[in-house]
Design a protein around this motif. Structure first.
Motif, PDB file in Angstrom:
ATOM      1  N   PRO A  90       0.828  -1.199   0.000  1.00 51.32           N
ATOM      2  CA  PRO A  90       0.000   0.000   0.000  1.00 51.32           C
ATOM      3  C   PRO A  90       0.866   1.254   0.000  1.00 51.32           C
ATOM      4  O   PRO A  90       1.966   1.267   0.556  1.00 51.32           O
ATOM      5  CB  PRO A  90      -0.811  -0.122   1.289  1.00 51.32           C
ATOM      6  CG  PRO A  90       0.021  -1.007   2.176  1.00 51.32           C
ATOM      7  CD  PRO A  90       0.703  -1.962   1.254  1.00 51.32           C
ATOM      8  N   ARG A  91       0.375   2.304  -0.640  1.00 57.47           N
ATOM      9  CA  ARG A  91       1.090   3.579  -0.661  1.00 57.47           C
ATOM     10  C   ARG A  91       0.870   4.261   0.679  1.00 57.47           C
ATOM     11  O   ARG A  91      -0.233   4.631   1.037  1.00 57.47           O
ATOM     12  CB  ARG A  91       0.586   4.449  -1.812  1.00 57.47           C
ATOM     13  CG  ARG A  91       1.358   5.758  -1.970  1.00 57.47           C
ATOM     14  CD  ARG A  91       0.844   6.555  -3.167  1.00 57.47           C
ATOM     15  NE  ARG A  91       1.578   7.818  -3.279  1.00 57.47           N
ATOM     16  CZ  ARG A  91       1.267   8.917  -2.599  1.00 57.47           C
ATOM     17  NH1 ARG A  91       0.233   8.922  -1.764  1.00 57.47           N
ATOM     18  NH2 ARG A  91       1.981  10.022  -2.747  1.00 57.47           N
ATOM     19  N   GLY A  92       1.939   4.425   1.451  1.00 57.87           N
ATOM     20  CA  GLY A  92       1.839   4.949   2.807  1.00 57.87           C
ATOM     21  C   GLY A  92       1.636   6.455   2.849  1.00 57.87           C
ATOM     22  O   GLY A  92       1.601   7.143   1.820  1.00 57.87           O
ATOM     23  N   SER A  93       1.576   6.969   4.053  1.00 58.71           N
ATOM     24  CA  SER A  93       1.318   8.394   4.256  1.00 58.71           C
ATOM     25  C   SER A  93       2.579   9.240   4.186  1.00 58.71           C
ATOM     26  O   SER A  93       2.505  10.469   4.109  1.00 58.71           O
ATOM     27  CB  SER A  93       0.635   8.614   5.612  1.00 58.71           C
ATOM     28  OG  SER A  93       1.454   8.115   6.664  1.00 58.71           O
TER      29      SER A  93
ATOM     30  N   VAL B  88      11.641   7.427   4.264  1.00 57.07           N
ATOM     31  CA  VAL B  88      11.419   8.015   5.588  1.00 57.07           C
ATOM     32  C   VAL B  88      10.891   6.944   6.533  1.00 57.07           C
ATOM     33  O   VAL B  88      11.373   6.787   7.669  1.00 57.07           O
ATOM     34  CB  VAL B  88      10.442   9.202   5.496  1.00 57.07           C
ATOM     35  CG1 VAL B  88      10.074   9.706   6.893  1.00 57.07           C
ATOM     36  CG2 VAL B  88      11.028  10.323   4.651  1.00 57.07           C
ATOM     37  N   ALA B  89       9.908   6.190   6.058  1.00 58.56           N
ATOM     38  CA  ALA B  89       9.336   5.116   6.871  1.00 58.56           C
ATOM     39  C   ALA B  89      10.379   4.036   7.162  1.00 58.56           C
ATOM     40  O   ALA B  89      10.445   3.500   8.279  1.00 58.56           O
ATOM     41  CB  ALA B  89       8.128   4.512   6.166  1.00 58.56           C
TER      42      ALA B  89
ATOM     43  N   ASN C 217       9.008   7.517  -6.781  1.00 62.12           N
ATOM     44  CA  ASN C 217       7.868   6.687  -7.162  1.00 62.12           C
ATOM     45  C   ASN C 217       6.664   6.953  -6.261  1.00 62.12           C
ATOM     46  O   ASN C 217       5.514   6.941  -6.720  1.00 62.12           O
ATOM     47  CB  ASN C 217       8.240   5.205  -7.099  1.00 62.12           C
ATOM     48  CG  ASN C 217       9.249   4.814  -8.161  1.00 62.12           C
ATOM     49  OD1 ASN C 217       9.436   5.516  -9.155  1.00 62.12           O
ATOM     50  ND2 ASN C 217       9.913   3.689  -7.949  1.00 62.12           N
ATOM     51  N   TRP C 218       6.927   7.168  -4.991  1.00 66.44           N
ATOM     52  CA  TRP C 218       5.840   7.494  -4.055  1.00 66.44           C
ATOM     53  C   TRP C 218       5.132   8.778  -4.500  1.00 66.44           C
ATOM     54  O   TRP C 218       3.902   8.867  -4.472  1.00 66.44           O
ATOM     55  CB  TRP C 218       6.415   7.637  -2.644  1.00 66.44           C
ATOM     56  CG  TRP C 218       5.411   7.980  -1.599  1.00 66.44           C
ATOM     57  CD1 TRP C 218       4.567   7.116  -0.945  1.00 66.44           C
ATOM     58  CD2 TRP C 218       5.144   9.276  -1.064  1.00 66.44           C
ATOM     59  NE1 TRP C 218       3.795   7.795  -0.037  1.00 66.44           N
ATOM     60  CE2 TRP C 218       4.128   9.125  -0.090  1.00 66.44           C
ATOM     61  CE3 TRP C 218       5.669  10.551  -1.304  1.00 66.44           C
ATOM     62  CZ2 TRP C 218       3.626  10.206   0.645  1.00 66.44           C
ATOM     63  CZ3 TRP C 218       5.175  11.630  -0.593  1.00 66.44           C
ATOM     64  CH2 TRP C 218       4.169  11.453   0.370  1.00 66.44           C
ATOM     65  N   GLU C 219       5.899   9.754  -4.934  1.00 68.38           N
ATOM     66  CA  GLU C 219       5.300  10.999  -5.427  1.00 68.38           C
ATOM     67  C   GLU C 219       4.495  10.749  -6.701  1.00 68.38           C
ATOM     68  O   GLU C 219       3.366  11.244  -6.845  1.00 68.38           O
ATOM     69  CB  GLU C 219       6.388  12.033  -5.708  1.00 68.38           C
ATOM     70  CG  GLU C 219       7.197  12.456  -4.493  1.00 68.38           C
ATOM     71  CD  GLU C 219       8.352  13.379  -4.861  1.00 68.38           C
ATOM     72  OE1 GLU C 219       8.507  13.676  -6.082  1.00 68.38           O
ATOM     73  OE2 GLU C 219       9.092  13.799  -3.962  1.00 68.38           O
ATOM     74  N   LEU C 220       5.057   9.989  -7.617  1.00 70.62           N
ATOM     75  CA  LEU C 220       4.428   9.797  -8.919  1.00 70.62           C
ATOM     76  C   LEU C 220       3.165   8.953  -8.858  1.00 70.62           C
ATOM     77  O   LEU C 220       2.291   9.079  -9.725  1.00 70.62           O
ATOM     78  CB  LEU C 220       5.429   9.143  -9.879  1.00 70.62           C
ATOM     79  CG  LEU C 220       6.642   9.995 -10.275  1.00 70.62           C
ATOM     80  CD1 LEU C 220       7.640   9.153 -11.051  1.00 70.62           C
ATOM     81  CD2 LEU C 220       6.214  11.208 -11.093  1.00 70.62           C
ATOM     82  N   THR C 221       3.063   8.091  -7.852  1.00 63.45           N
ATOM     83  CA  THR C 221       1.904   7.192  -7.794  1.00 63.45           C
ATOM     84  C   THR C 221       0.768   7.742  -6.946  1.00 63.45           C
ATOM     85  O   THR C 221      -0.208   7.030  -6.677  1.00 63.45           O
ATOM     86  CB  THR C 221       2.322   5.808  -7.251  1.00 63.45           C
ATOM     87  OG1 THR C 221       2.977   5.974  -5.981  1.00 63.45           O
ATOM     88  CG2 THR C 221       3.257   5.096  -8.210  1.00 63.45           C
ATOM     89  N   ALA C 222       0.849   8.992  -6.555  1.00 65.89           N
ATOM     90  CA  ALA C 222      -0.244   9.597  -5.776  1.00 65.89           C
ATOM     91  C   ALA C 222      -1.615   9.438  -6.442  1.00 65.89           C
ATOM     92  O   ALA C 222      -2.612   9.209  -5.740  1.00 65.89           O
ATOM     93  CB  ALA C 222       0.061  11.068  -5.511  1.00 65.89           C
TER      94      ALA C 222
END
Length: 311
Positions: free
Chosen positions: A128-131, A136-137, A234-239
């Motif tokens: 899952p895409r985290g917060s 960082v996590a 990738n986290w940014e792009l998959t928002a």
């Protein structure tokens, strides 16, 4: 035996190995591997009536290795799969991925379900895409020594792994397998966690090590490491896909000695149907480590063929 060729795909030249005729099955390798990690899958899947294609993914083997770190985002990698399906003259595929190939497969099925007849992930479940950004996590959870953080330093892991590729492969392939013997102490860098094995396990031969070493002697490790250097990007792009489920028929295969289990939620198997509403099967292989389709080729082939035949 698979045949080899190069294809223009998504602005790069991609090397592929292929065998058989029938519905297309794409096999996506992980780090630090290549098409060769699927050597045990070609014959059985082709004999069962499938067209089996395993590329060297972007940055690996005979495929182009762009210099720009930004050329290795998840959108580039999914774009390569989309482009490869078209370059092969097909309209759809079953997409199977191991290790880093699994997130590519999951994201392809999530972003382009119109092209994916089915999706299978080995070792790495859909995450899952985290917060917060993943690194960082990871720092909060695992500390500054976590390998994905170490891989962020330009040139550092590249030099460590490239100094002696044969030792790097012997140590990682055995050290992350179900046959690993825990080290008495941890050394420096990434390889310091894995002792140099006195002998190889039954599933791995010196010829197999030679095949990987030949490829990485030529290419180095930077292309593959650049995938890690885009984790937060990738986290940014998959928002836009936050909380989106993966709708095509799905299969998950893991090993109970895989280190990835330590990064996954303890209730992983309970969570899978929420991310994969069309989940057709889960296989948890006893005694298997991280190199799923190499360590347990027969079990993986049976699972894949059962899944494929049910589509």
């Amino acid at each position: 035996m698979p045949q080899h060729r190069e294809l223009p795909v998504n602005g790069i030249t991609m090397h592929v190995a292929e065998e058989g005729e029938g519905p297309l099955v794409l096999l996506l390798h992980g780090f630090p591997e290549s098409w060769y990690s699927w050597r045990h899958q070609f014959g059985p899947l082709a004999a069962a009536g499938y067209r089996v294609v395993a590329p060297d993914q972007r940055g690996y083997g005979g495929t182009d290795r762009p210099d720009d770190v930004d050329a290795y985002t998840i959108l580039h990698l999914v774009g390569d799969v989309v482009g490869l399906i078209a370059a092969l003259g097909e309209r759809e595929a079953v997409v199977v991925g191991h290790d880093w190939g699994a997130p590519v497969a999951w994201h392809t099925a999530q972003m382009r379900p119109d092209l994916v007849r089915g999706v299978a992930g080995l070792s790495v479940p859909p995450m899952p895409r985290g917060s917060v950004p993943p690194l960082v996590a990871a720092r909060r959870r695992f500390g500054d020594d976590f390998y994905q953080l170490y891989f962020q330093q330009p040139g550092v892991a590249d030099a460590e792994l490239g100094r002696d590729p044969r030792a790097a492969f012997r140590r990682t392939l055995v050290g992350l397998s179900g046959d690993a013997v825990p080290p008495s102490s941890r050394g420096e860098g990434f390889l310091g966690a894995f002792p140099d094995p006195e002998e190889l396990p039954a599933w791995l031969t010196e010829a197999d090590v030679d095949a990987f070493v030949e490829q990485f002697d030529r290419t180095g490790f930077t292309g593959g490491l650049n995938w890690y250097r885009n984790i937060d990007r990738n986290w940014e792009l998959t928002a836009p896909w936050q909380d989106a489920v993966i709708t095509p028929p799905a299969l998950f295969v893991t090993g109970d000695r895989d280190l990835v289990r330590g990064f996954s939620p303890p209730n992983l198997f309970e969570l899978l149907p929420g991310a994969l509403p069309n989940l057709r099967g889960v296989h948890d292989l006893a005694g298997c480590g991280h190199w799923t389709q190499q360590e347990r080729a027969d079990d993986v082939n049976r699972a894949l063929l059962e899944f494929l035949d049910g589509l």
